[in-house]
Enzyme design. Sequence first.
Site, short mmCIF file in Angstrom:
data_model
loop_
_atom_site.label_atom_id
_atom_site.label_comp_id
_atom_site.label_asym_id
_atom_site.label_seq_id
_atom_site.Cartn_x
_atom_site.Cartn_y
_atom_site.Cartn_z
N THR A 430 49.91 38.38 -79.76
CA THR A 430 50.19 39.78 -80.10
C THR A 430 50.31 40.69 -78.88
O THR A 430 49.94 40.29 -77.78
CB THR A 430 49.07 40.31 -81.04
OG1 THR A 430 48.90 39.41 -82.10
CG2 THR A 430 49.31 41.67 -81.57
N GLU A 450 52.13 36.43 -84.55
CA GLU A 450 50.91 35.68 -84.83
C GLU A 450 50.52 34.83 -83.62
O GLU A 450 50.11 35.39 -82.64
CB GLU A 450 51.04 34.84 -86.10
CG GLU A 450 49.73 34.58 -86.88
CD GLU A 450 48.47 34.24 -86.14
OE1 GLU A 450 47.77 35.18 -85.71
OE2 GLU A 450 48.13 33.06 -86.04
N GLU A 469 53.05 34.11 -89.37
CA GLU A 469 52.04 35.06 -89.87
C GLU A 469 51.36 34.59 -91.16
O GLU A 469 50.24 34.99 -91.45
CB GLU A 469 52.69 36.43 -90.10
CG GLU A 469 51.79 37.60 -89.78
CD GLU A 469 51.59 37.76 -88.29
OE1 GLU A 469 50.43 37.79 -87.85
OE2 GLU A 469 52.59 37.86 -87.54
N ASP A 472 47.83 33.52 -91.53
CA ASP A 472 46.73 34.50 -91.59
C ASP A 472 46.14 34.59 -93.00
O ASP A 472 45.09 35.20 -93.21
CB ASP A 472 47.19 35.89 -91.13
CG ASP A 472 47.05 36.08 -89.62
OD1 ASP A 472 46.62 35.13 -88.94
OD2 ASP A 472 47.38 37.17 -89.13
N SER A 496 45.45 41.24 -91.81
CA SER A 496 45.53 41.30 -90.36
C SER A 496 44.26 41.88 -89.78
O SER A 496 43.44 42.47 -90.49
CB SER A 496 46.71 42.17 -89.96
OG SER A 496 46.69 42.44 -88.57
N SER A 497 44.11 41.72 -88.47
CA SER A 497 43.03 42.39 -87.73
C SER A 497 43.57 43.47 -86.82
O SER A 497 42.81 44.11 -86.09
CB SER A 497 42.28 41.37 -86.87
OG SER A 497 41.75 40.36 -87.67
N GLY A 517 44.76 39.93 -79.79
CA GLY A 517 43.57 39.07 -79.77
C GLY A 517 43.08 38.57 -81.10
O GLY A 517 41.91 38.24 -81.24
N GLY A 518 43.95 38.51 -82.12
CA GLY A 518 43.50 38.01 -83.42
C GLY A 518 42.34 38.83 -83.93
O GLY A 518 42.30 40.05 -83.78
N1 GLU Z 1 48.06 37.60 -86.74
C1 GLU Z 1 46.98 38.32 -86.16
C2 GLU Z 1 46.58 39.49 -87.01
O1 GLU Z 1 47.39 40.08 -87.62
C3 GLU Z 1 47.32 38.85 -84.83
C4 GLU Z 1 47.63 37.72 -83.94
C5 GLU Z 1 46.77 37.70 -82.79
O2 GLU Z 1 46.51 38.72 -82.17
O3 GLU Z 1 46.39 36.60 -82.45
O4 GLU Z 1 45.46 39.81 -87.07
#
Ligand code: GLU
Length: 621
Positions: A430, A450, A469, A472, A496-497, A517-518
């Site tokens: 991201t 993602e 994505e 997720d 999402s985060s 950073g997920g």
């Molecule tokens: N897919 C993740 C989210 O939406 C973001 C991906 C990432 O930052 O690794 O939370």
Amino acid sequence: MRASSRTFALGLAGALALPGTVLAGPAAAHERPPHEHPGHARGGGPPTAEPPKVPQMSGRGGAVSSVDPVASRVGIDVLERGGNAADAAVAMAATLGVTEPYSAGIGGGGFFVHYDARTGEVRTIDGRETAPATYDEDEFLGADGEPLDFDTVVNSGKSVGVPGTLATWEAAAEEFGTMELGRLLHPAERIAQRGFAVDANFAEQTAANAERFAQFPETAETFLVDGQAPEVGTVFRNPDLARTYRTIRQQGTEAFYEGGIAEAIVAETRTPTTAEGVEVLQGELTLEDVASYEALFGEPTRSEYRGLEVYGMGVPSSGGTTVAETLNLLEAYDERTGETLSEVPEEQYLHRFAEATATAFADRNRWVGDVADVPVAELTGQAFADERACGFDPAAARPRPVPFGQPDGDYAACGAAAPAQEAVAGGVSTTHLNVADRWGNVVAYTLTIEQTGGSGITVPGHGFLLNNELTDFEFAPITEGVPHPNLPGPGKRPRSSMSPTVVLRDGEPWLAVGTPGGATIITTVAQIVTGHVDRGLPLVDAIAAPRLSSRNGETAGADLGLAGSSLGAQLGGLGHELEDVRWIGNASAIRILGDGRFEAAAETERGHGGSAMVVRPDRSR
Ligand code: GLU
């Protein structure tokens, strides 16, 4: 091989052009690329130099921050030419699609938070990917009823959702911007055409994905040079992507959602083209799924922290609610202990922080997803946090997993016990950008495909990677008998985060912040806010500080040597098991100083440093 024609060794630094003129219009016909690779027919001017990476800059006229100086420079260019924050954000994002293609691009999605100076309103755009209409709760279960192997799904057509990024840009440009989307795509198109200098980040990310990319011939051709990552300092060009941007510029977003690009996306996800001997799962996207995509305007989450108004991203992101709950819990711990976060020693600060994030994650995992009944007001309210704070012990970490609470509006001194649920996984890719303009408009925008490199599938002839994505979604319920808001469903958007955040002080915009950073996105954003607001760190130092990410799992991530430090040992003594990781996130922020001044800030070290710029830097710099 086509790939090698897309990169070439960078000869003279002097041959590089700063993208300061990129908005001026199409490359003049007489311009010749100085180092055209033999056999490479499509030129269009000198490649783009990477302006110096500066992690902190103050000044006037507007500000931008991102992970990439080429994108930041494009943003400044738009502001200088009279564009507003939304215009600059779209142009920067389009550029990141070229220079950070493994993190973001038109094959992915994201969330856009906008403060409008005229109305004083914060509004959001949800550009999250959607699942095919045929997906149901069991989509990621095998014939034996067990969840499919995660990586198998990632590297396949099955993980690809309908991309929402281009629709987001169009919505942002039309609703908040002053310039045509086509004009805002032009700098990025030119950079894709002329090429840019490969930096350490790009080279490392390509190398880490080389094996995966080799499974998909189009991806290998687009991003690898003879099967390898391009070397730092060479020039990378992506003429297919340049052409795709040009098509969209000329034909509008219909080309993407209803025209030839939609057809190419659907064909490639349903039957991915793979290297010999490689078989991957097929996707189920249809032309109708793609054509019916909509980026959605919405209300942000709103909460208060130390008298500030914190605006974040609502459902289907868990960013807004979980950052808000974390901050509310920290205020509740102040009350309970009689000591504020600003006055406790460093290990107590981080202990409180980890307890708050773990608790907020327990609630996020139980309650947040793309479903109708998410109790957003309760999750972001102080009363719920006050109840949830009852288990806090200054002397010891609560055993993980912390049970989730009941955000039902009926709060006692301590809520009823609920089952504890295991922490859920998340990716680590991201990108994030911020813009503040001279009229007072502010954007915080996080976008992604993602994983780094997404699904690994490049749309043939179009030069962009498709997202993964849909991984997720949870593949199966976390706890039997407990409803799960984040199982797959038809047209559903995975939770999402991403946490693009805008903070107001005394009713005026004061801070924009975000990070990749997920799931660590949430902890990073909250830590930067508390580092700056409570611990008195200058913004750039709040970004640079070692991070702790406790997400209700057995261990908490800790970067930049925190795990092995004496502070890490003190946290260990309180019961936190730290896991040493290289970098958590790659954040950036802008502080609006008032009086027409801005402070842009980015990473000093993570991701090899980010890029902060203002239109007119202070003279002392
Ligand atoms: N897919 C993740 C989210 O939406 C973001 C991906 C990432 O930052 O690794 O939370």
